[in-house]
Design a protein around this motif. Structure first.
Motif, mmCIF file in Angstrom:
data_model
loop_
_atom_site.group_PDB
_atom_site.id
_atom_site.type_symbol
_atom_site.label_atom_id
_atom_site.label_comp_id
_atom_site.label_asym_id
_atom_site.label_seq_id
_atom_site.Cartn_x
_atom_site.Cartn_y
_atom_site.Cartn_z
ATOM 1 N N VAL A 531 0.836 -1.202 0.000
ATOM 2 C CA VAL A 531 0.000 0.000 0.000
ATOM 3 C C VAL A 531 0.869 1.251 0.000
ATOM 4 C CG1 VAL A 531 -1.753 1.283 1.280
ATOM 5 C CG2 VAL A 531 -1.900 -1.212 1.127
ATOM 6 N N ASP A 532 1.884 1.277 0.864
ATOM 7 C CA ASP A 532 2.761 2.448 0.945
ATOM 8 C C ASP A 532 3.526 2.678 -0.349
ATOM 9 O OD1 ASP A 532 1.951 2.864 3.555
ATOM 10 O OD2 ASP A 532 3.625 1.747 4.424
ATOM 11 N N GLY A 533 3.884 1.594 -1.034
ATOM 12 C CA GLY A 533 4.678 1.712 -2.251
ATOM 13 C C GLY A 533 3.897 2.157 -3.468
ATOM 14 N N THR A 534 2.571 2.153 -3.384
ATOM 15 C CA THR A 534 1.750 2.521 -4.547
ATOM 16 C C THR A 534 0.856 3.737 -4.306
ATOM 17 O OG1 THR A 534 0.098 0.903 -3.797
ATOM 18 C CG2 THR A 534 1.665 0.176 -5.467
ATOM 19 N N ALA A 535 0.555 4.039 -3.050
ATOM 20 C CA ALA A 535 -0.455 5.065 -2.746
ATOM 21 C C ALA A 535 -0.115 6.422 -3.350
ATOM 22 C CB ALA A 535 -0.624 5.184 -1.229
ATOM 23 N N GLU A 536 1.131 6.843 -3.230
ATOM 24 C CA GLU A 536 1.495 8.175 -3.713
ATOM 25 C C GLU A 536 1.483 8.230 -5.236
ATOM 26 O OE1 GLU A 536 5.213 11.378 -3.472
ATOM 27 O OE2 GLU A 536 5.205 9.600 -2.202
ATOM 28 N N ASP A 537 2.132 7.273 -5.880
ATOM 29 C CA ASP A 537 2.199 7.282 -7.340
ATOM 30 C C ASP A 537 0.812 7.142 -7.962
ATOM 31 O OD1 ASP A 537 3.180 7.182 -9.966
ATOM 32 O OD2 ASP A 537 3.395 5.010 -9.892
ATOM 33 N N PHE A 538 -0.029 6.301 -7.390
ATOM 34 C CA PHE A 538 -1.365 6.066 -7.940
ATOM 35 C C PHE A 538 -2.379 7.107 -7.459
ATOM 36 C CE2 PHE A 538 -0.702 1.174 -8.445
ATOM 37 C CZ PHE A 538 0.373 1.425 -9.286
ATOM 38 N N GLY A 539 -1.983 7.937 -6.505
ATOM 39 C CA GLY A 539 -2.896 8.951 -5.993
ATOM 40 C C GLY A 539 -4.081 8.373 -5.254
ATOM 41 N N LEU A 540 -3.858 7.297 -4.488
ATOM 42 C CA LEU A 540 -4.956 6.612 -3.820
ATOM 43 C C LEU A 540 -5.402 7.418 -2.598
ATOM 44 C CD1 LEU A 540 -3.495 2.982 -3.914
ATOM 45 C CD2 LEU A 540 -5.004 4.088 -5.574
ATOM 46 N N GLY A 541 -6.721 7.503 -2.407
ATOM 47 C CA GLY A 541 -7.214 8.267 -1.263
ATOM 48 C C GLY A 541 -8.685 8.056 -1.020
ATOM 49 N N GLU A 542 -9.251 8.901 -0.124
ATOM 50 C CA GLU A 542 -10.619 8.709 0.334
ATOM 51 C C GLU A 542 -11.665 9.017 -0.733
ATOM 52 O OE1 GLU A 542 -11.352 12.892 2.669
ATOM 53 O OE2 GLU A 542 -9.979 11.435 3.580
ATOM 54 N N ASP A 543 -11.284 9.642 -1.837
ATOM 55 C CA ASP A 543 -12.244 9.912 -2.904
ATOM 56 C C ASP A 543 -12.399 8.734 -3.856
ATOM 57 O OD1 ASP A 543 -12.723 12.481 -1.979
ATOM 58 O OD2 ASP A 543 -11.064 13.333 -3.127
ATOM 59 N N ASP A 544 -11.574 7.717 -3.670
ATOM 60 C CA ASP A 544 -11.604 6.579 -4.604
ATOM 61 C C ASP A 544 -12.673 5.564 -4.226
ATOM 62 O OD1 ASP A 544 -9.691 7.019 -6.667
ATOM 63 O OD2 ASP A 544 -8.108 6.781 -5.172
ATOM 64 N N ILE A 545 -13.245 4.970 -5.254
ATOM 65 C CA ILE A 545 -14.194 3.870 -5.096
ATOM 66 C C ILE A 545 -13.621 2.677 -5.856
ATOM 67 C CG2 ILE A 545 -16.554 3.073 -5.510
ATOM 68 C CD1 ILE A 545 -17.436 6.007 -5.471
ATOM 69 N N TRP A 546 -13.382 1.582 -5.136
ATOM 70 C CA TRP A 546 -12.761 0.382 -5.693
ATOM 71 C C TRP A 546 -13.822 -0.708 -5.871
ATOM 72 C CZ3 TRP A 546 -7.125 -0.980 -4.955
ATOM 73 C CH2 TRP A 546 -6.354 0.114 -4.572
ATOM 74 N N THR A 547 -13.491 -1.674 -6.712
ATOM 75 C CA THR A 547 -14.279 -2.906 -6.768
ATOM 76 C C THR A 547 -13.475 -4.048 -6.173
ATOM 77 O OG1 THR A 547 -13.463 -3.362 -9.000
ATOM 78 C CG2 THR A 547 -15.633 -2.308 -8.806
#
Length: 969
Positions: A531-547
C-alpha cells in the motif's frame, strides 16, 4: 569506452553495408594531377572516381578529423555508379587525408591498401580486383533486424553507433581463437535457447568466400578446456550468404579481424552488416582493440557497450585460466566482474517509501487508525448492505470477540469460506483483529480441496455458512452471524490482541507441481509495504471507489481489499454472478462511479467491447492489470473512449509469494501501438533481477529467471520446508533473502522488466495460476491411469477467451475417459479441470525423454454418451432456433455441438458465456442472465430456455399508446 554515432538512411543501408573504406594521413599529399596519372596506370580512372575537398581547419583539429571520417562513412551510390571513390581532403596546414571507399565485392581490403599505398608514392599494386560485383541489388532494404535482447529503438533506425573496446597486455595474451570463443560464450548467455553462431567476415575475400559461419557446440556442463579444445565447427552458409543485409540475417553477431595500423584507419563496413558487427585489430604488443558497429534501431547503445565489454572480460579470463580450465565447467565463466553484477542488481531495486509515523504496523492497526479519523466514510458495500468505517470496525471487533470466545488463540489460522459480500470483508478484518491469519477458500472449490487446505494450514475453525463447508474431523464450521452473537455476549469488549508486523496476515493457496496446492504465508508488513509503495504514485485516497471483483482465494483480492481500505477508499464488493455478466458489471461500474478497477486482461477485454456499446459513462481513473501477461495492443479501443489523461492503465507483474504486485508500468497509447511487453520497474521497496540457472546475474537484455527481493517476499510455504529452501534463498550478491519466481524475463536498459512467461510448467489462464504438473498428478491418481500429460491450447487468433487445458491419458482396463474427467472434477477447482481428456496408447516422447507436444493428436471432445444430462428437455424438431443456437455454441467452442452436449464439458468458460449470450440476443431473444445460462448449461436445456423467453416476450401485452409516446419523448 568511447562511442561515435552517424546516420545512414534506411534506403541506403544495404549499399553502405556492402562498402568499406580506408583513410590514410598524408603529411606530403600528392597533387591532383599526380593522382590522376597514377590512377591511369592501374586502370581506375573514370568519371566520378577522384574528388578533392578542402577544409578550413588544420589537420590536427577535431573538426578536420570529423570531416575525413564523414567522407570515410559515406557509401557509394547504387550499383550503376563506379565501384570506387577516392577523395583527397586537404587541410589548411598542407596536410591531407586520402579517403578510399569501395565495394567489398570490387576491391578487397588488401587491394584497397595496395592502391592507397601506390597513390601516395608506393610501388604499383598487384592485381587484386574481384570482378563484377555480386548481390548488390535491393538498395532499398532496411537495416538488419535485431535480436529480442537488443532493445533497439525503431525511431533510431539508420543511426549507426560505434563502441570502442580493447584488451590489455597480459602475460598470457588473448588470441583470435579466444576472442571468438569468448564472443560465443557471451552470445549463448544472451540467447540461451539458440545455438551460438558467429559469422566471420573476411575483408580480403569476395562473394560467398567472404563469409564463414561458426556454429559452437555449446554445453555449460563441458569443461572450459574441453570447449576451447573442440573449438568452433565450421558450416557453410546455406542459400544466400548471411552478409546480405536485406535478407533479415538470423545471425546476431559478426566479427572482422585485422592488423592495427595507426596510419591507416579502416572501416570494414559503412553500416552494420549484422546487428552487432565487431571489428577487431591486433597491435604489435599482441593486445587487441576494436569497434562494435551497430544500428540503434536494432541494438540499444548501452547493450552494445556492455556486450563488447563482456567479450573482452571473458577473453581475458580465459587467457588467465591456464590449467584450471580442465576442471571448471563453462557455466563458471563470469560475463562480468562482481562489481558490475552488483551494480546491475542495485539498478533493479527501488528505494522504499517511509510510512507515516502515526501509521499502524499491522493491517488491522492501520485500518483502525483510519476508522478513528474518518468514522462516517463509507467503507464497504455489496448492493444490499453498506457499512461505514466505524460500523465495519465495530462489526469486525464483535466478530473478533466471538472468535476469542470460540477458543481461537493468537497466532493460529482461521479458515474463511464465504460468498463474496460485505460480511466476507468483516470476517477477514475480524480474524486479523483476533491476532490470527486468515486462510481464504472459494465456495466453489471441490470438497477434497477444501479438506486438504484446512489440514495443511492447521485450521481448526472455519467461518462459513451452513451446508457450504464439508465435514472435516477436528474442524468446526461456524457461520459469521453466530460469531457476532458470541461477541455481543462476550465481556469485556474491545480487547486488542497484540500483533506484530512480522506475524502472518494470511495464507493463500496456489497451484502446486506436486499435485497439491501450496500455501503462501504472508506477514502484515508486506501488505502495508504494498500500500505504501503505490499510494502516492497512484494517488490513492478517500475519494476513490474500488471494486472487489476477485475471489478472496485469489491474491488479487488482497490488493483490492486492503489497497482500498488502508487508503480511505470505498470498497464495492461485486457479487459472483455480476462478475460473470459483463453488461451488469459495466452498469455497476457506471452506477457506483468506480474509480479504481483491478482486472486480469482476459476479463477486461469483454468489458472494453461492452463499453463501446453502452451509453453509460464510466468514472474509472485507474485500471490495474495483473494476474497474467497483457498484450498492450488490446487497449487501443479503450484509449479511443478513455484518453490517458482521464484514465491511466497500469500493467503490473506480481506473484503470490511476493505479495500480489512487484512492478508497475503505465501503458501509453504509443506503447500499445508497439505491443510493449514491459511491466515496468520494481515498486518502492521491491527489487528485481534476471538470473541464470545457477543464480548468476545476467546482463541487461539477456533472458533468464526473474528473482524478486525486498519488502514483498513472503515468509515461507506452509508446512513445506524443503520447497521453501529451494525457492526462498539468500542472494549471493546482496546477502538478502530473495524469491526465485520461475518466471522468465529480461531487463531493459532503462531498468524496466519485460515479462516473457514461465520457465517451468506453470501457466496463467484467465488470471489463474496453474501448475500443469498438479493436474497431471491428479490424473495419474485416477484408477488405472498409467500415463498422463496436460498441455495448454492457445487459439490461433490469439483470443485468450478460447484458451483451454487439454489432457491426454493412457488408460487401463475398466477405466473410461469420462471417469478420469469426473475424478479431476472432484479434486480440482473448475478453472483447473481439463476441457478435454483424450485417450492414447502411449504418451509420445522426444529423444530427451520429454513429452513430444508436436506428436500429440488433436484432442477428443467429450460426446453426449460421456455426459449425463439432467432431466432431458424436449426441443421438438431441429428447427431454425435450434440450428442457430447450436451453430453459435459450435463456433465459440471450436467443435461440433449436439443437443445433449454440455457447454462447460466442451471447454466453455465465463468469457465465452458472455459472447454466446450476446449472439443469442442478436437472434431476437430477450436478455438472458449469466446465472440462467449456468443453470441451463446443456444445449437442449438452453434452447428450451431461449424458446420460452421469446414466447413470453411475444405474448406480452403492448404498451398503451400514450405510454409508448412518453417513451419516445
Amino acid at each position: 569506452m568511447a562511442t561515435a554515432h552517424w546516420s545512414v538512411p534506411p534506403q541506403s543501408h544495404e549499399q553502405a553495408a556492402l562498402c568499406h573504406s580506408l583513410t590514410i594521413s598524408c603529411p606530403q599529399p600528392p597533387g591532383t594531377g599526380e593522382l590522376r596519372r597514377r590512377l591511369e596506370q592501374v586502370g581506375e580512372l573514370a568519371d566520378g572516381v577522384l574528388w578533392e575537398r578542402r577544409t578550413r581547419e588544420r589537420s590536427t583539429a577535431p573538426a578536420a578529423r570529423r570531416y575525413a571520417e564523414q567522407e570515410a562513412r559515406r557509401p557509394l551510390r547504387a550499383t550503376s555508379g563506379p565501384r570506387l571513390r577516392i577523395t583527397l581532403v586537404r587541410h589548411t596546414d598542407d596536410v591531407a587525408d586520402l579517403v578510399l571507399v569501395a565495394s567489398r565485392d570490387a576491391l578487397s581490403r588488401a587491394a584497397l591498401s595496395d592502391l592507397a599505398g601506390f597513390l601516395t608514392g608506393g610501388s604499383l599494386p598487384r592485381a587484386r580486383r574481384h570482378g563484377t560485383p555480386r548481390g548488390t541489388g535491393g538498395a532499398g532494404a532496411a537495416p538488419p533486424a535485431g535480436p529480442e535482447w537488443g532493445f533497439g529503438d525503431l525511431a533510431r533506425r539508420g543511426h549507426v553507433g560505434a563502441a570502442r573496446f580493447s584488451t590489455t597486455v597480459r602475460e598470457n595474451p588473448v588470441d583470435r581463437k579466444l576472442l571468438t570463443s569468448a564472443a560465443a560464450i557471451v552470445l549463448a548467455r544472451y540467447d540461451a535457447e539458440e545455438t551460438p553462431r558467429i559469422a566471420l567476415l573476411d575483408s580480403d575475400a569476395a562473394g560467398p568466400h567472404a563469409l564463414y559461419t561458426y556454429v559452437f557446440k555449446y554445453d555449460e556442463a563441458l569443461s572450459v578446456a574441453g570447449f576451447l579444445a573442440v573449438g568452433p565447427e565450421t558450416s557453410e552458409p546455406a542459400g544466400e550468404p548471411a552478409t546480405e543485409p536485406g535478407g533479415g540475417p538470423a545471425i546476431a553477431l559478426g566479427m572482422v579481424f585485422g592488423e592495427w595500423d595507426e596510419a591507416r584507419r579502416y572501416h570494414p563496413c559503412l553500416a552494420p552488416v549484422f546487428p552487432l558487427t565487431l571489428q577487431v585489430e591486433q597491435h604489435p604488443d599482441r593486445s587487441w582493440s576494436g569497434t562494435c558497429w551497430y544500428d540503434e534501431g536494432a541494438i540499444d547503445p548501452r547493450i552494445a557497450r556492455a556486450f563488447t565489454d563482456q567479450v573482452v572480460h571473458v577473453a581475458e579470463w580465459l587467457a588467465d585460466l591456464g590449467e584450471s580450465g580442465e576442471e571448471l565447467p563453462l557455466s563458471a565463466t563470469p560475463l562480468m566482474s562482481a562489481a558490475h553484477a552488483a551494480d546491475i542488481v542495485r539498478r533493479g531495486a527501488t528505494p522504499a517509501i517511509a510510512a507515516t509515523p502515526t501509521a499502524g504496523s499491522t493491517v488491522h492497526g492501520r485500518f483502525e487508525d483510519l476508522a478513528r479519523r474518518h468514522p462516517d466514510a463509507v467503507g464497504v458495500t455489496d448492493g444490499t448492505r453498506t457499512l461505514t468505517y466505524r460500523q465495519l470496525d465495530e462489526q469486525a471487533e464483535l466478530m473478533a470477540e466471538g472468535l476469542r470466545s470460540s477458543g481461537v488463540v493468537p497466532g493460529s489460522t482461521v479458515g474463511v469460506c464465504l460468498e463474496r459480500d460485505a460480511i466476507l470483508v468483516v470476517t477477514l478484518l475480524a480474524i486479523l483483529k483476533s491476532g490470527c491469519a486468515y486462510v481464504p477458500m472459494d465456495v466453489t472449490y471441490p470438497h477434497e480441496r477444501l479438506r486438504y487446505t484446512v489440514d495443511s494450514a492447521g485450521v481448526r475453525l472455519v467461518v462459513s455458512t451452513v451446508d457450504v463447508f464439508p465435514v472435516v474431523e477436528g474442524v468446526r464450521s461456524v457461520p459469521p452471524e453466530e460469531l457476532v452473537r458470541l461477541g455481543e455476549r462476550s465481556v469485556p469488549r474491545g480487547r486488542t490482541t497484540s500483533s506484530d508486523e512480522n506475524d502472518p496476515a494470511y495464507i493463500i493457496y496456489t497451484s502446486g507441481s506436486t499435485g497439491r496446492p501450496k500455501g503462501v504465508v504472508v506477514p502484515h508488513r508486506n501488505v502495508l509495504a504494498l500500500v505504501d509503495g503505490t499510494a502516492e504514485d497512484f494517488g490513492l485516497g478517500e475519494d476513490d471507489i474500488w471494486t472487489m471483483f476477485h475471489s478472496s482465494a485469489f491474491d488479487f483480492s488482497v490488493w483490492e481489499i486492503w489497497g482500498c481500505l488502508l487508503t480511505g477508499g470505498q470498497l464495492v464488493v461485486v457479487p459472483f454472478w455480476i462478475t460473470r455478466d459483463t453488461g451488469e458489471f459495466h452498469a455497476l461500474l457506471a452506477e457506483r462511479r468506480v474509480t479504481v478497477l483491478s482486472q486480469t486482461p482476459s476479463a477486461f477485454l469483454p468489458l472494453v467491447a461492452q463499453d463501446r456499446e453502452s451509453p453509460a459513462e464510466l468514472a474509472v481513473r485507474l485500471v490495474i492489470f495483473g494476474g497474467e501477461p497483457l498484450d498492450a495492443r488490446e487497449l487501443l479501443p479503450w484509449f479511443a473512449r478513455h484518453p490517458q489523461a482521464e484514465c491511466r492503465p497500469i500493467n503490473m507483474f506480481g506473484i503470490t509469494e511476493t505479495t500480489v504486485h512487484v512492478t508497475a508500468q503505465t501503458v501509453t497509447p504509443e506503447a500499445a501501438l508497439r505491443g510493449s511487453r514491459s511491466v515496468g520497474r520494481a515498486l518502492p521497496g521491491w527489487s528485481v533481477s534476471v538470473r541464470g540457472p545457477r543464480g548468476e546475474v545476467l546482463p541487461v537484455g539477456a533472458a533468464g529467471e526473474i528473482w524478486v527481493g525486498g519488502a514483498g517476499v513472503a515468509l515461507r510455504y506452509q508446512g513445506q520446508p524443503e520447497l521453501t529452501a529451494r525457492r526462498f534463498v539468500i542472494d549471493p550478491v546482496t546477502d538478502e533473502r530473495i524469491y526465485r519466481s520461475g518466471d522468465k524475463g529480461r531487463m531493459s536498459p532503462d531498468g524496466s522488466l519485460a515479462h516473457l512467461g514461465r520457465i517451468d510448467s506453470q501457466v496463467k489462464i484467465r488470471g489463474y495460476r496453474i501448475e500443469l504438473d498438479e493436474i497431471r498428478n491428479v490424473l495419474l491418481g485416477a484408477p488405472s491411469v498409467s500415463g498422463a500429460t496436460v498441455v495448454v491450447h492457445h487459439d490461433e487468433s490469439g483470443d485468450r477467451a478460447a484458451d483451454r487445458l487439454d489432457a491426454y491419458v493412457v488408460l487401463g482396463r475398466g477405466t473410461t475417459v469420462a471417469g478420469v474427467a469426473e475424478h479431476a472434477r472432484q479434486l480440482l477447482p473448475d478453472y483447473m479441470v481439463p476441457a478435454t481428456v483424450t485417450e492414447l496408447d502411449v504418451i509420445p516422447l522426444t529423444i530427451n525423454g520429454k513429452v513430444d507436444v508436436a506428436r500429440l493428436p488433436a484432442p477428443t471432445a467429450p460426446r453426449p454418451a460421456e455426459t449425463e444430462s439432467p432431466d432431458p428437455v424436449g426441443t421438438g424438431s431441429a428447427d431454425r432456433l435450434e440450428r442457430d443456437v447450436l451453430g453459435i455454441w459450435s463456433r465459440h467452442l471450436g467443435t461440433r455441438v449436439g443437443p445433449e452436449d454440455n457447454f462447460f464439458t466442451l471447454g466453455g468458460n465465463s468469457l465465452l458465456v458472455v459472447r454466446v449470450l450476446a449472439e443469442v440476443k442478436g437472434l431476437g431473444a430477450p436478455k438472458i442472465a449469466v446465472r440462467d445460462f449456468y443453470q441451463n448449461s446443456f444445449a437442449r436445456q438452453f434452447i428450451q430456455l431461449v424458446r420460452e423467453r421469446m414466447t413470453l416476450a411475444s405474448d406480452a401485452p403492448a404498451a398503451p399508446s400514450d405510454e409508448r409516446e412518453g417513451r419516445r419523448r
